[in-house]
Motif scaffolding. Structure first.
Motif, PDB file in Angstrom:
ATOM      1  N   SER A 120       0.908  -1.104   0.486  1.00 41.40           N
ATOM      2  CA  SER A 120       0.013   0.195  -0.360  1.00 41.40           C
ATOM      3  C   SER A 120       1.017   1.474   0.079  1.00 41.40           C
ATOM      4  O   SER A 120       0.630   2.230  -0.728  1.00 41.40           O
ATOM      5  CB  SER A 120      -0.547   0.281   1.168  1.00 41.40           C
ATOM      6  OG  SER A 120      -0.181  -0.152   2.469  1.00 41.40           O
ATOM      7  N   THR A 124       1.041   5.038  -3.093  1.00 45.31           N
ATOM      8  CA  THR A 124       0.548   6.441  -2.636  1.00 45.31           C
ATOM      9  C   THR A 124       2.605   6.605  -3.201  1.00 45.31           C
ATOM     10  O   THR A 124       1.862   7.511  -3.882  1.00 45.31           O
ATOM     11  CB  THR A 124       1.242   6.312  -1.195  1.00 45.31           C
ATOM     12  OG1 THR A 124       0.030   4.705  -0.634  1.00 45.31           O
ATOM     13  CG2 THR A 124       1.062   7.390  -0.299  1.00 45.31           C
ATOM     14  N   GLU A 139     -10.625 -10.325  -3.615  1.00 47.41           N
ATOM     15  CA  GLU A 139     -10.781  -9.917  -2.422  1.00 47.41           C
ATOM     16  C   GLU A 139     -10.597 -10.225  -0.715  1.00 47.41           C
ATOM     17  O   GLU A 139      -9.948  -9.506  -0.319  1.00 47.41           O
ATOM     18  CB  GLU A 139     -12.146  -9.059  -2.689  1.00 47.41           C
ATOM     19  CG  GLU A 139     -12.291  -7.905  -1.325  1.00 47.41           C
ATOM     20  CD  GLU A 139     -13.511  -7.559  -1.853  1.00 47.41           C
ATOM     21  OE1 GLU A 139     -13.569  -6.106  -1.537  1.00 47.41           O
ATOM     22  OE2 GLU A 139     -15.140  -7.837  -2.188  1.00 47.41           O
ATOM     23  N   GLU A 144      -6.903  -5.182   3.210  1.00 54.18           N
ATOM     24  CA  GLU A 144      -7.976  -2.915   2.859  1.00 54.18           C
ATOM     25  C   GLU A 144      -7.164  -2.365   2.783  1.00 54.18           C
ATOM     26  O   GLU A 144      -7.509  -1.407   1.816  1.00 54.18           O
ATOM     27  CB  GLU A 144      -8.863  -3.158   4.032  1.00 54.18           C
ATOM     28  CG  GLU A 144     -10.224  -3.423   3.935  1.00 54.18           C
ATOM     29  CD  GLU A 144     -11.005  -3.040   4.853  1.00 54.18           C
ATOM     30  OE1 GLU A 144     -10.964  -2.034   5.644  1.00 54.18           O
ATOM     31  OE2 GLU A 144     -11.606  -4.630   5.787  1.00 54.18           O
ATOM     32  N   GLU A 145      -6.114  -2.233   3.144  1.00 58.20           N
ATOM     33  CA  GLU A 145      -4.963  -0.979   2.391  1.00 58.20           C
ATOM     34  C   GLU A 145      -4.627  -0.909   1.712  1.00 58.20           C
ATOM     35  O   GLU A 145      -4.216   0.022   0.708  1.00 58.20           O
ATOM     36  CB  GLU A 145      -3.900  -0.775   3.826  1.00 58.20           C
ATOM     37  CG  GLU A 145      -4.136  -0.428   5.302  1.00 58.20           C
ATOM     38  CD  GLU A 145      -4.705  -1.976   5.648  1.00 58.20           C
ATOM     39  OE1 GLU A 145      -4.438  -3.072   5.259  1.00 58.20           O
ATOM     40  OE2 GLU A 145      -5.210  -1.582   7.158  1.00 58.20           O
ATOM     41  N   VAL A 147      -6.041  -2.527  -0.899  1.00 57.41           N
ATOM     42  CA  VAL A 147      -7.163  -1.740  -1.819  1.00 57.41           C
ATOM     43  C   VAL A 147      -7.593  -0.126  -1.863  1.00 57.41           C
ATOM     44  O   VAL A 147      -7.758   0.214  -2.948  1.00 57.41           O
ATOM     45  CB  VAL A 147      -9.049  -2.688  -1.692  1.00 57.41           C
ATOM     46  CG1 VAL A 147      -9.641  -2.028  -2.205  1.00 57.41           C
ATOM     47  CG2 VAL A 147      -8.422  -4.443  -1.441  1.00 57.41           C
ATOM     48  N   GLU A 148      -7.497   0.106  -0.780  1.00 53.05           N
ATOM     49  CA  GLU A 148      -7.612   1.907  -0.636  1.00 53.05           C
ATOM     50  C   GLU A 148      -6.820   2.592  -1.612  1.00 53.05           C
ATOM     51  O   GLU A 148      -6.833   3.621  -1.785  1.00 53.05           O
ATOM     52  CB  GLU A 148      -7.821   2.025   0.785  1.00 53.05           C
ATOM     53  CG  GLU A 148      -8.912   1.681   1.454  1.00 53.05           C
ATOM     54  CD  GLU A 148      -9.127   1.729   2.651  1.00 53.05           C
ATOM     55  OE1 GLU A 148      -8.887   2.595   3.538  1.00 53.05           O
ATOM     56  OE2 GLU A 148     -10.155   1.006   3.728  1.00 53.05           O
ATOM     57  N   ALA A 149      -5.133   1.897  -1.735  1.00 53.90           N
ATOM     58  CA  ALA A 149      -4.270   2.989  -1.825  1.00 53.90           C
ATOM     59  C   ALA A 149      -4.195   2.757  -2.971  1.00 53.90           C
ATOM     60  O   ALA A 149      -3.689   4.107  -3.883  1.00 53.90           O
ATOM     61  CB  ALA A 149      -2.803   2.521  -1.684  1.00 53.90           C
ATOM     62  N   ASP A 151      -5.268   2.638  -7.087  1.00 56.32           N
ATOM     63  CA  ASP A 151      -6.292   3.777  -8.435  1.00 56.32           C
ATOM     64  C   ASP A 151      -7.088   2.353  -8.531  1.00 56.32           C
ATOM     65  O   ASP A 151      -8.764   3.151  -8.367  1.00 56.32           O
ATOM     66  CB  ASP A 151      -5.680   4.039  -9.072  1.00 56.32           C
ATOM     67  CG  ASP A 151      -4.817   5.664  -8.540  1.00 56.32           C
ATOM     68  OD1 ASP A 151      -5.580   6.314  -7.910  1.00 56.32           O
ATOM     69  OD2 ASP A 151      -3.595   5.105  -9.406  1.00 56.32           O
TER      70      ASP A 151
END
Length: 165
Positions: A120, A124, A139, A144-145, A147-149, A151
């Motif tokens: 992650s 960034t 998934e 989760e980090e 997936v969120e980081a 695009d």
């Protein structure tokens, strides 16, 4: 966020160990690396595809490594390390990250095929450098980090028949 277009230059970095363990624990099946690479590239310009693998001295692994090359992956192979207490370790986190950072000026998008949340921070960093980041993984076993980081995230579980052998 940059949209996908066919002039994009793409690097695909596949964490084979992470994908293997996720596919085995969730489905008792193997990854279809041809479909994985095709979906990762999506009609864009492939600059480099690298599969990071661990040599564990299993009978089928050499043919697996050869199959990856036939599909279009460059393989980077690391031997598994066994420690005095019997524990074993072999991961490619640092190698994958260094390759991604090195490739950043040559590509528009880096696709990380892994569920490992350690990447992650890499996402960034790459985004800060102007590189689109995409992650592909299952998934339920993807951080989760990560997936969120990223695009974009492709959940391999949504198309088992495509991504699993």
């Amino acid at each position: 966020m940059v949209d996908i277009h066919d002039a994009q230059r793409v690097a695909v970095l596949a964490d084979a160990q992470n994908l293997y363990h996720s596919a085995q624990s969730l489905y008792s099946r193997n990854i279809d690396y041809g479909s994985l690479l095709s979906k990762a590239v999506q009609d864009r310009q492939l600059v480099r595809a690298i599969a990071y693998v661990v040599r564990a001295e299993s009978p089928q692994e050499e043919s697996f490594f050869e199959a990856l090359v036939d599909i279009g992956f460059e393989t980077k192979i690391k031997d598994i390390k066994t420690f005095g207490d019997g524990s074993k370790k072999a991961d490619w986190d640092v190698g994958m990250s260094l390759d991604a950072v090195s490739l950043a000026e040559k590509v528009d998008t880096v696709v990380l095929c892994t569920g490992d949340g350690d990447f992650s921070r890499l996402c960034t960093h790459l985004r800060h450098e102007g590189v689109r980041t995409e992650a592909m993984g299952f998934e339920s076993s993807t951080s989760e980090e990560l997936v969120e980081a990223a695009d974009a995230f492709v959940d391999l579980s949504e198309r088992e028949d495509t991504f699993l052998l």
